[in-house]
Design a protein around this motif. Sequence first.
Motif, short mmCIF file in Angstrom:
data_model
loop_
_atom_site.label_atom_id
_atom_site.label_comp_id
_atom_site.label_asym_id
_atom_site.label_seq_id
_atom_site.Cartn_x
_atom_site.Cartn_y
_atom_site.Cartn_z
N LEU A 198 0.80 -1.22 0.00
CA LEU A 198 0.00 0.00 0.00
C LEU A 198 0.84 1.28 0.00
O LEU A 198 0.56 2.18 -0.80
CB LEU A 198 -0.96 -0.02 1.18
CG LEU A 198 -1.88 1.21 1.33
CD1 LEU A 198 -2.74 1.39 0.08
CD2 LEU A 198 -2.77 1.08 2.56
N SER A 201 2.34 1.93 -3.50
CA SER A 201 1.28 2.22 -4.47
C SER A 201 0.67 3.60 -4.23
O SER A 201 0.37 4.33 -5.18
CB SER A 201 0.18 1.15 -4.40
OG SER A 201 0.69 -0.13 -4.67
N PHE A 202 0.52 3.96 -2.95
CA PHE A 202 -0.04 5.28 -2.61
C PHE A 202 0.89 6.40 -3.08
O PHE A 202 0.43 7.38 -3.69
CB PHE A 202 -0.26 5.35 -1.10
CG PHE A 202 -0.83 6.66 -0.62
CD1 PHE A 202 -2.19 6.88 -0.64
CD2 PHE A 202 0.02 7.67 -0.17
CE1 PHE A 202 -2.72 8.10 -0.19
CE2 PHE A 202 -0.49 8.88 0.27
CZ PHE A 202 -1.87 9.09 0.26
N GLU A 205 0.82 6.74 -6.86
CA GLU A 205 -0.38 7.44 -7.32
C GLU A 205 -0.30 8.93 -7.03
O GLU A 205 -0.64 9.77 -7.87
CB GLU A 205 -1.62 6.84 -6.65
CG GLU A 205 -2.94 7.50 -7.01
CD GLU A 205 -3.35 7.26 -8.44
OE1 GLU A 205 -4.23 8.00 -8.94
OE2 GLU A 205 -2.80 6.34 -9.08
N LEU A 206 0.19 9.28 -5.83
CA LEU A 206 0.33 10.70 -5.47
C LEU A 206 1.32 11.40 -6.38
O LEU A 206 1.09 12.52 -6.84
CB LEU A 206 0.76 10.81 -4.01
CG LEU A 206 1.02 12.22 -3.47
CD1 LEU A 206 -0.26 13.06 -3.55
CD2 LEU A 206 1.52 12.18 -2.03
N ILE A 223 -9.35 9.23 -3.11
CA ILE A 223 -9.27 8.76 -1.73
C ILE A 223 -10.67 8.69 -1.11
O ILE A 223 -11.01 7.74 -0.40
CB ILE A 223 -8.35 9.66 -0.89
CG1 ILE A 223 -6.93 9.64 -1.46
CG2 ILE A 223 -8.34 9.21 0.56
CD1 ILE A 223 -6.29 8.26 -1.49
N PHE A 398 -2.21 0.99 -7.46
CA PHE A 398 -3.16 1.55 -6.49
C PHE A 398 -4.58 1.08 -6.77
O PHE A 398 -5.41 1.00 -5.85
CB PHE A 398 -3.08 3.07 -6.50
CG PHE A 398 -3.75 3.74 -5.34
CD1 PHE A 398 -3.34 3.47 -4.04
CD2 PHE A 398 -4.79 4.63 -5.53
CE1 PHE A 398 -3.95 4.09 -2.96
CE2 PHE A 398 -5.41 5.25 -4.46
CZ PHE A 398 -4.98 4.98 -3.17
#
Length: 449
Positions: A198, A201-202, A205-206, A223, A398
């Motif tokens: 996580l 992947s977070f 994506e950010l 989100i 993500f």
Amino acid sequence: MKNLIKTLKNIWSIEELRSKILYTLILIFIYRVGTHIVLPGIDPTALGQVAKQASGGILGLIDTFAGGAFSQASIFALGIMPYISASIFIQLMTVLVPQFQKMQKEGESGRKKINQWTRYLTVGVTVVQASAYVAYLKQITAQSGGVMPGYADYFWLSTVVTLTAGCLFVMWLGEKITDKGLGNGTSLIIMIGILARLPQSFLQELTNKSVRSGQILVFIIEIAVLIAIILGCILLVQGTRKIPVNYAKQIVGNRQFGGARQFLPIKVNSAGVMPIIFAQAIMFLPTLFNLTSLAKTETGQGINRIFTDHTNVWYMTIYAVVVIGFTFLYTALIFNPKQISDNLKQNNGFVPGVKPGQPTADYIGAIMDKVTLPGAFLLALVGILPGIAQLLGVTAGFSTFYGGTSLLIMVAVILDTLQQIETQLLMRQYDGLMKSGRIQGRTVTQASY
């Protein structure tokens, strides 16, 4: 915030609960360290090829359950998957084979026998999967020289032994967490492996959204949608249809027994995550056409495009239909209305307005079908949500947290763990984790994850 601090203090003040949490964290830490230890004879610089090949299909599912150990060619590369496969097979045998049904009804002794058979089968499954993994490693690292030349003669034997020992060690960790930790050890190990992906992947994506102007708002909306989907999954996991059951009064001496009214809970999603796992395995089979001469034809290439692209409309349609079919099939295997009807009759229980015996079994079966139908459609929707999220611009890594196996396992296991903690608090007359009501976990067999 004040209530949260108070709850944490209450949790830490209970010596038994504190020791269980620390014991669980230590074993999970050991598991995560093992996922980064590379197999003997493997050149770490060649692992990029393994990670690239294990990014989708059934290999991606195995890598998810193994917490990334599969793509890193670690000693825990197979993770807990062989044990899960063996558990599922033994669970099906307890439904289909009379000898296993008899063992299941023997109580604690029967459960120990079934667990022992599961362990034996796990060893066999692990040896087969480890041999396949060796062939897989040699194939994808042939050009880059992933296996060290001086170790090539011993690689097959050492890798099979190491992977088998690693799988059995992970299985032992799961059993120890179940016995002396917070419980649900196998499920916790799988969940930790999923959560390990996580943060990366977070951040990916950010980063992807921050490099383009105006995309931060899109990221915030993503989100918010993810939180809404998690809430929906909680409703899917906890949703039940309660059938009222009355028990006849019995007077023995001067005491009265029975006469109480209880409820038989029918879960909206009785099959758990198993239909999605089965469906992913089935959807992987058509890609085996690549190994035949059919792959060179236009038909073979078209089949490969459909079943390797999770964002393809045909893929999502077929996948949803397979999930719905497996939901009804697996529910029929694990849920026996006739047995429930017989148990109610033996304990002087009955459903109001329904005759005991076969009419009760038919009534419970009809309710089960009605409840399973919307549950199957919702489960299919959860299964295709990652593909939909990817179509809407979410990165591939993500998007897996928007549904599918990853999200369902995380939601179910977290609910179970919180229920275990809350039970310990309530036993010692502390407040629960929530003032609005009890946290409800799920009562499932070990193979339902």
